[in-house]
Design a protein around this motif. Structure first.
Motif, short mmCIF file in Angstrom:
data_model
loop_
_atom_site.label_atom_id
_atom_site.label_comp_id
_atom_site.label_asym_id
_atom_site.label_seq_id
_atom_site.Cartn_x
_atom_site.Cartn_y
_atom_site.Cartn_z
N ARG A 161 0.85 -1.19 0.00
CA ARG A 161 0.00 0.00 0.00
C ARG A 161 0.89 1.24 0.00
N VAL A 162 0.53 2.22 -0.80
CA VAL A 162 1.26 3.48 -0.87
C VAL A 162 0.85 4.32 0.34
N GLN A 163 1.81 4.56 1.23
CA GLN A 163 1.53 5.21 2.51
C GLN A 163 0.77 6.52 2.39
N HIS A 164 1.14 7.38 1.43
CA HIS A 164 0.50 8.70 1.35
C HIS A 164 -0.94 8.64 0.86
N SER A 165 -1.37 7.50 0.32
CA SER A 165 -2.74 7.42 -0.19
C SER A 165 -3.66 6.58 0.70
N GLU A 175 -6.20 6.00 3.38
CA GLU A 175 -7.18 6.76 4.13
C GLU A 175 -7.91 5.90 5.14
N HIS A 176 -7.88 4.58 4.93
CA HIS A 176 -8.63 3.66 5.78
C HIS A 176 -7.71 2.54 6.25
N LEU A 177 -7.90 2.11 7.48
CA LEU A 177 -7.11 1.02 8.03
C LEU A 177 -7.61 -0.31 7.48
N PHE A 224 -15.79 0.00 18.09
CA PHE A 224 -14.68 -0.95 18.07
C PHE A 224 -13.74 -0.80 16.87
N LEU A 225 -14.06 0.08 15.94
CA LEU A 225 -13.17 0.36 14.81
C LEU A 225 -12.74 1.83 14.87
N ASP A 226 -11.57 2.13 14.33
CA ASP A 226 -11.08 3.51 14.34
C ASP A 226 -11.81 4.38 13.31
N SER A 248 -15.53 3.89 0.62
CA SER A 248 -16.47 3.78 -0.49
C SER A 248 -16.49 2.35 -1.02
N HIS A 249 -17.53 2.03 -1.78
CA HIS A 249 -17.60 0.70 -2.38
C HIS A 249 -16.44 0.46 -3.32
N ASP A 250 -15.96 1.51 -3.99
CA ASP A 250 -14.79 1.36 -4.87
C ASP A 250 -13.54 1.00 -4.08
N THR A 251 -13.36 1.63 -2.94
CA THR A 251 -12.21 1.32 -2.08
C THR A 251 -12.29 -0.10 -1.57
#
Length: 78
Positions: A3-7, A9-11, A47-49, A56-59
């Protein structure tokens, strides 16, 4: 999967747990997982951050497309 660190957004753990909860409740598409997350966000945040809200569904689809099913299954079973 790298995973590209700068992009990020979600854990990853948030994405996986959101999807597991949604599937247990009977959802059948990535859009349904996203909608489930939006409706249940307050509960999920107990229980989640979710630092940037519900993915999104795409993510969701993009992340699961890149995961190796065997490795995910093994970690889940452990």
């Amino acid at each position: 999967m790298t995973r590209v660190q700068h992009s990020i957004e979600h854990l990853l753990i948030d994405i996986v747990m959101l999807t597991i909860c949604a599937v247990i409740c009977g959802v059948e598409s990535w859009g349904d997982v996203e909608n489930y997350g939006v409706v249940k966000q307050e509960w999920l945040e107990t229980f989640l951050d979710l630092p940037n809200g519900i993915p999104s569904h795409d993510t969701l689809e993009r992340v699961f497309t890149r995961l190796r099913p065997e490795a995910l299954q093994q970690r889940f079973l452990n």
